[in-house]
Design a protein around this motif. Structure first.
Motif, PDB file in Angstrom:
ATOM      1  N   VAL A  67       0.842  -1.201   0.000  1.00  0.00           N
ATOM      2  CA  VAL A  67       0.000   0.000   0.000  1.00  0.00           C
ATOM      3  C   VAL A  67       0.874   1.247   0.000  1.00  0.00           C
ATOM      4  N   ASP A  68       1.903   1.237   0.835  1.00  0.00           N
ATOM      5  CA  ASP A  68       2.816   2.385   0.879  1.00  0.00           C
ATOM      6  C   ASP A  68       3.470   2.619  -0.472  1.00  0.00           C
ATOM      7  N   ARG A  69       3.853   1.502  -1.137  1.00  0.00           N
ATOM      8  CA  ARG A  69       4.483   1.636  -2.454  1.00  0.00           C
ATOM      9  C   ARG A  69       3.503   2.230  -3.461  1.00  0.00           C
ATOM     10  N   PHE A  70       2.258   1.741  -3.433  1.00  0.00           N
ATOM     11  CA  PHE A  70       1.256   2.283  -4.336  1.00  0.00           C
ATOM     12  C   PHE A  70       1.039   3.774  -4.072  1.00  0.00           C
ATOM     13  N   ARG A  71       1.023   4.174  -2.822  1.00  0.00           N
ATOM     14  CA  ARG A  71       0.803   5.572  -2.485  1.00  0.00           C
ATOM     15  C   ARG A  71       1.913   6.463  -3.042  1.00  0.00           C
ATOM     16  N   ARG A  72       3.109   5.899  -3.076  1.00  0.00           N
ATOM     17  CA  ARG A  72       4.239   6.678  -3.589  1.00  0.00           C
ATOM     18  C   ARG A  72       4.301   6.694  -5.103  1.00  0.00           C
ATOM     19  N   GLU A  73       3.950   5.562  -5.724  1.00  0.00           N
ATOM     20  CA  GLU A  73       4.268   5.396  -7.139  1.00  0.00           C
ATOM     21  C   GLU A  73       3.073   5.302  -8.074  1.00  0.00           C
ATOM     22  N   ALA A  74       1.953   4.800  -7.592  1.00  0.00           N
ATOM     23  CA  ALA A  74       0.835   4.560  -8.509  1.00  0.00           C
ATOM     24  C   ALA A  74       0.146   5.856  -8.903  1.00  0.00           C
ATOM     25  N   ALA A  75      -0.376   5.893 -10.095  1.00  0.00           N
ATOM     26  CA  ALA A  75      -1.085   7.074 -10.561  1.00  0.00           C
ATOM     27  C   ALA A  75      -2.459   7.178  -9.925  1.00  0.00           C
ATOM     28  N   GLU A  80      -8.103   3.994  -3.428  1.00  0.00           N
ATOM     29  CA  GLU A  80      -8.369   2.904  -4.365  1.00  0.00           C
ATOM     30  C   GLU A  80      -7.309   1.818  -4.230  1.00  0.00           C
ATOM     31  N   ALA A  81      -6.048   2.252  -4.097  1.00  0.00           N
ATOM     32  CA  ALA A  81      -4.964   1.279  -3.949  1.00  0.00           C
ATOM     33  C   ALA A  81      -5.146   0.458  -2.686  1.00  0.00           C
TER      34      ALA A  81
END
Length: 408
Positions: A67-75, A80-81
């Protein structure tokens, strides 16, 4: 506590990566998140104690890291992530593959063995993400350099990501083209657990048990495939000898010196039934032939009753079906029992296996039997330097010492 973390890693790594892959859809992210979770465990568990459910702790921590990675990198937005990553994975539809096999690790195995990948890449990738093996361990299994294996694994991961290879068990029409790779991975997972546990039975439990479980599942998934039955039989024969394989201090006990009364007859009988059933189909493959060889060994009440001529014939068939230097090395061991060590040495000396400890151990034994003690000692030292397992090293040290005593 370090040992406890290592044990949980062996038992839970593949399952955790599988679950994270199902919820993220990204193999690289899933593997990174699980590795980070184990790093956190190594820091916290010594102070906090082992969790009641360590596998669940690892998966929860890995999901949070993802989740932390998605928060940093996902558009997409963080909510939603988070919703995507923290859901349990949904309920399988009636009649789906999950309904029957409910096995994320098996789906991960099939994803890694997609035909878009070359066979060596399939096996290497699956060993990495399912078995949690290091690049060095996988390179040793393939007898290649570690940097070469690292590049092979990286390219395979990238191809899965870029091609959008699905995370699922294939349908019946797709199964044959993936089966060989899947069986090869299961066999190598077992071998890695077997090698790691020589001298320390606790080390081998996770990988060996996982390989046995996967082999049984593959027989259910492909009931008409004799090679699946052959692989299961081969693993069962090996597992049947577990209690007799090591002595005090963890030293490896060779097959000829094992207490055959300690062999697990239930496993052995199951394996023998499987061998008879798959061989009558007339579609011989390497796992069936290796299992047939083990069946000959298991049928001998005493080592001297072993039908070595039959084993030599079976190795000849195996060399036709799956030629290779390791097969020839094993055939040479059987030839030594039928034609003598000189004939076997002629076979061994033609093999390019200088980096393989078993090659040097076999050559040492043949030289010892021929009375060439100094040459045998040199080969034992080479084998000792290359042997990965504590049990094997203990046995080689004993053989070297016995050789010196004989000379004196």
């Amino acid at each position: 506590m370090r040992d406890a973390v290592a044990a949980v890693f062996r038992e839970e790594y593949g399952r955790a990566v599988s679950i994270l892959l199902r919820t993220t859809g990204d193999l690289g992210l899933a593997e990174d998140a699980v590795q980070e979770a184990f790093a956190v465990a190594a820091e916290r568990w010594p102070a906090d104690g082992l969790p009641e459910q360590p596998g669940a702790w690892i998966i929860t921590t890995a999901r949070r890291r993802a989740v932390d990675r998605f928060r940093r990198e996902a558009a997409r937005g963080p909510k939603e992530a988070e919703a995507s990553l923290l859901r349990a994975g949904g309920t399988p539809e009636a009649g789906s593959d999950d309904d029957v096999f409910g096995d994320d690790r098996l789906k991960l195995l099939f994803a890694c063995c997609h035909p878009a990948l070359g066979m060596p890449a399939r096996v290497a990738l699956a060993l990495r993400v399912l078995g949690g093996l290091t690049t060095a361990q996988i390179a040793a299994a393939f007898l290649v350099a570690e940097p070469t294996m690292g590049q092979r694994i990286s390219r395979a991961k990238a191809k899965i990501r870029d091609a959008g290879i699905p995370f699922r068990i294939p349908g019946a029409a797709e199964l044959p083209e993936r089966l060989a790779g899947v069986l090869a991975v299961v066999y190598l997972i077992y071998n890695e657990g077997y090698s790691a546990g020589l001298g320390d039975p606790a080390e081998r439990t996770g990988l060996c048990a996982e390989a046995l479980r996967l082999a049984r599942t593959m027989v259910l998934l492909a009931p008409e495939e004799p090679e699946a039955e052959g692989l299961l039989a081969l693993i069962l024969f090996s597992e049947s000898r577990r209690a007799a394989r090591s002595a005090a201090g963890g030293i490896l006990v060779p097959l000829a010196e094992q207490d055959r009364g300690a062999w697990d007859r239930e496993f052995m009988t199951e394996a023998q039934v499987l061998v008879r059933r798959c061989l009558v189909r007339g579609r011989l493959g390497p796992y069936q032939l290796q299992a047939a060889i083990q069946a000959v060994h298991s049928g001998a009440r005493r080592p001297e009753e072993t039908d070595w001529r039959r084993i030599v014939r079976l190795y000849g068939l195996l060399a036709e079906v799956a030629p290779g230097p390791v097969v020839e090395l094993n055939r040479a061991v059987a030839v030594a029992e039928v034609e003598g060590p000189l004939a076997a040495l002629a076979i061994v000396d033609g093999l390019d296996l200088g980096g393989y400890h078993v090659f040097h151990a076999v050559r040492a034994d043949l030289l010892r039997r021929l009375g060439r003690a100094d040459d045998a000692a040199q080969e034992y030292r080479s084998a000792l330097r290359l042997a990965p397992g504590a049990g094997e090293r203990a046995l080689l040290s004993l053989r070297l010492a016995q050789l010196g005593q004989a000379k004196d």
